[in-house]
Design a protein around this motif. Structure first.
Motif, PDB file in Angstrom:
ATOM      1  N   VAL A  65       0.619   9.813  -3.878  1.00  0.00           N
ATOM      2  CA  VAL A  65      -0.586   9.011  -3.633  1.00  0.00           C
ATOM      3  C   VAL A  65      -1.862   9.779  -4.003  1.00  0.00           C
ATOM      4  N   GLN A  66      -1.960  11.042  -3.592  1.00  0.00           N
ATOM      5  CA  GLN A  66      -3.175  11.803  -3.914  1.00  0.00           C
ATOM      6  C   GLN A  66      -3.129  12.377  -5.324  1.00  0.00           C
ATOM      7  N   ALA A  67      -1.942  12.675  -5.800  1.00  0.00           N
ATOM      8  CA  ALA A  67      -1.813  13.321  -7.108  1.00  0.00           C
ATOM      9  C   ALA A  67      -2.085  12.349  -8.263  1.00  0.00           C
ATOM     10  N   GLY A 125       0.830  -1.207   0.000  1.00  0.00           N
ATOM     11  CA  GLY A 125       0.000   0.000   0.000  1.00  0.00           C
ATOM     12  C   GLY A 125       0.858   1.246   0.000  1.00  0.00           C
ATOM     13  N   GLY A 126       0.178   2.396   0.008  1.00  0.00           N
ATOM     14  CA  GLY A 126       0.894   3.669   0.014  1.00  0.00           C
ATOM     15  C   GLY A 126       1.738   3.834   1.271  1.00  0.00           C
ATOM     16  N   THR A 127       1.202   3.402   2.391  1.00  0.00           N
ATOM     17  CA  THR A 127       1.923   3.550   3.657  1.00  0.00           C
ATOM     18  C   THR A 127       3.243   2.785   3.628  1.00  0.00           C
ATOM     19  N   HIS A 132      -5.777   2.263  -4.439  1.00  0.00           N
ATOM     20  CA  HIS A 132      -7.171   2.475  -4.019  1.00  0.00           C
ATOM     21  C   HIS A 132      -7.587   3.942  -4.107  1.00  0.00           C
ATOM     22  N   LYS A 133      -6.646   4.811  -4.465  1.00  0.00           N
ATOM     23  CA  LYS A 133      -7.017   6.212  -4.669  1.00  0.00           C
ATOM     24  C   LYS A 133      -7.458   6.444  -6.117  1.00  0.00           C
ATOM     25  N   PHE A 134      -7.191   5.466  -6.996  1.00  0.00           N
ATOM     26  CA  PHE A 134      -7.641   5.638  -8.391  1.00  0.00           C
ATOM     27  C   PHE A 134      -8.454   4.428  -8.872  1.00  0.00           C
TER      28      PHE A 134
END
Ligand code: PLP
Length: 389
Positions: free
Chosen positions: A183-185, A73-75, A206-208
């Motif tokens: 991650v958000q971009a 994951g991102g973390t 999971h953000k996209f």
């Protein structure tokens, strides 16, 4: 309340898995279940899928296949970037970490742990009221002792798009490694590691509209790195553990789709945000933290209703079917004010009255109008109540 009446305004926390993406993942839960490191037919099938996923991601961000690492994951990608690069640089005499005051907990707490336990000196690059980093400060403090500079591509709380390229240039002038948490971009900006000058860049599917538990870390070829997870030689020895092939395949399919739809989605989501802003302008007690212009992600708005605690606002919103959050989802449940909003100059009181709405490709105009009205009504009730107290 029927689920169809609910309004989801928390796309920055997570997005629903795209149906086509799910389809692209299912073979790796059944027929192609093999371990990508196994030397037989089943292993080869899994390895082929992993190679294809790596190739898709690499091509999309201007990297080589061998520079893409799959994580949980991102973390984990953020932890690997910070611990892995900083520890490798410490062996070269570099013991300072400079990170923006807006970083996600996954970056910020990794740096703090290195300060606490491993004698790193950690300094935060201030942000202005809009959430943007102070490049002049970075330039002043970056030196030959700097191991790592971390500046996220866009803020998960305020949506601010950071001057990543400029920050990378400053870092590189001192010989430091440069990391950007994208991650958000990722769903909204076309990211090219060479153009950005990133040595490390993180993503989270999971953000996209991809699966949860599917992170990606780009590591520039030849960059000194230490691993966090000891185990087998998976991911070229940098990350032990059997790779989650379905997650990798899903992340690649989701990113490909996000890129194909990017202009269309950005346009739609930005228009929804504009509509929302128009609707909430009827309630002057709703303030905007940061900003809402082109240097912000189309998806994120950070709002504030002075005199109304965010926990109360959010739970009343939830009761009326509108889902949003206090900013960093991981901080959900605790009442601490956001350290990012404090860094952007808000008082504790103001930070505790702030919350984030984030739009996505499945939102409709009707939902946006309805949600703005609900938030406005809740704000009216709570501010009247607090004025009478
Ligand atoms: N970095 C940023 C900027 C984020 O917004 C998030 C999640 O909200 C993460 C990292 C962590 O990603 P994950 O949820 O995949 O662990």
């Amino acid at each position: 309340m029927d689920i169809s009446e609910r309004i989801y305004l928390d796309y920055a926390a997570s997005t629903p898995l795209d149906k086509e993406v799910l389809q692209s993942m299912t073979p790796y839960f059944s027929d192609c279940f093999g371990n990508a490191n196994s030397q037989h037919y089943y292993g080869r099938k899994a390895a082929e899928a992993l190679d294809a996923a790596r190739e898709t991601i690499a091509a999309a961000i201007g990297a080589r296949d061998s520079e893409i690492y799959f994580t949980s994951g991102g973390t984990e990608a953020d932890n690997l970037a910070v611990f892995g690069a900083a520890r490798a640089q410490k062996k070269r005499g570099r013991t300072r970490i400079l990170l923006s005051a807006a970083e996600h907990h996954a970056v910020s707490e990794s740096a703090d742990a290195l300060a606490k336990d491993e004698n790193f000196e950690v300094e935060r690059i201030p942000i202005d009221g809009g959430g943007k980093i102070d490049l002049a400060f970075l330039k002043r403090v970056a030196d030959e002792r700097t191991a790592l500079v971390a500046v996220m591509a866009a803020s998960n709380e305020l949506g601010t798009i950071q001057p990543v390229k400029e920050a990378a240039e400053i870092a590189h002038a001192t010989g430091a490694t440069f990391f950007t948490d994208a991650v958000q971009a990722a769903p909204y900006l076309r990211l090219n590691v060479k153009e950005l000058g990133a040595d490390l860049l993180s993503f989270s599917a999971h953000k996209f509209y991809g699966p949860k538990g599917a992170g990606i870390l780009y590591v520039k070829s030849g960059l000194p790195m230490e691993r966090l997870i000891a185990g087998g030689e998976q991911e070229r020895g940098l990350r032990g553990g059997t790779v989650n092939v379905a997650a990798a395949a899903g992340a690649a399919a989701a990113y490909k789709k996000a890129l194909a739809e990017m202009e269309e989605n950005n346009k739609k989501i930005r228009a929804l945000k504009q509509r929302f802003l128009r609707e909430i302008s009827a309630y002057p007690f709703i303030k905007i933290n940061g900003g809402d212009g082109d240097d912000y992600l189309p998806s994120i708005l950070n709002l504030r209703i002075d005199g109304a605690e965010n926990a109360a606002v959010l739970s009343l919103m939830d009761l009326r079917g509108v889902a949003a959050s206090a900013g960093a989802a991981c901080a959900g449940g605790d009442v601490l004010p956001s350290r990012v909003l404090l860094a952007a100059g808000l008082s504790e009181e103001q930070a505790k009255s702030s919350f984030r709405v984030s739009f996505g490709k499945h939102n409709t105009e009707e939902e946006i109008v309805r949600a703005a009205k609900i938030i406005g009504e809740i704000g009216e009730t709570l501010t009247k109540k607090s004025a009478n107290e």
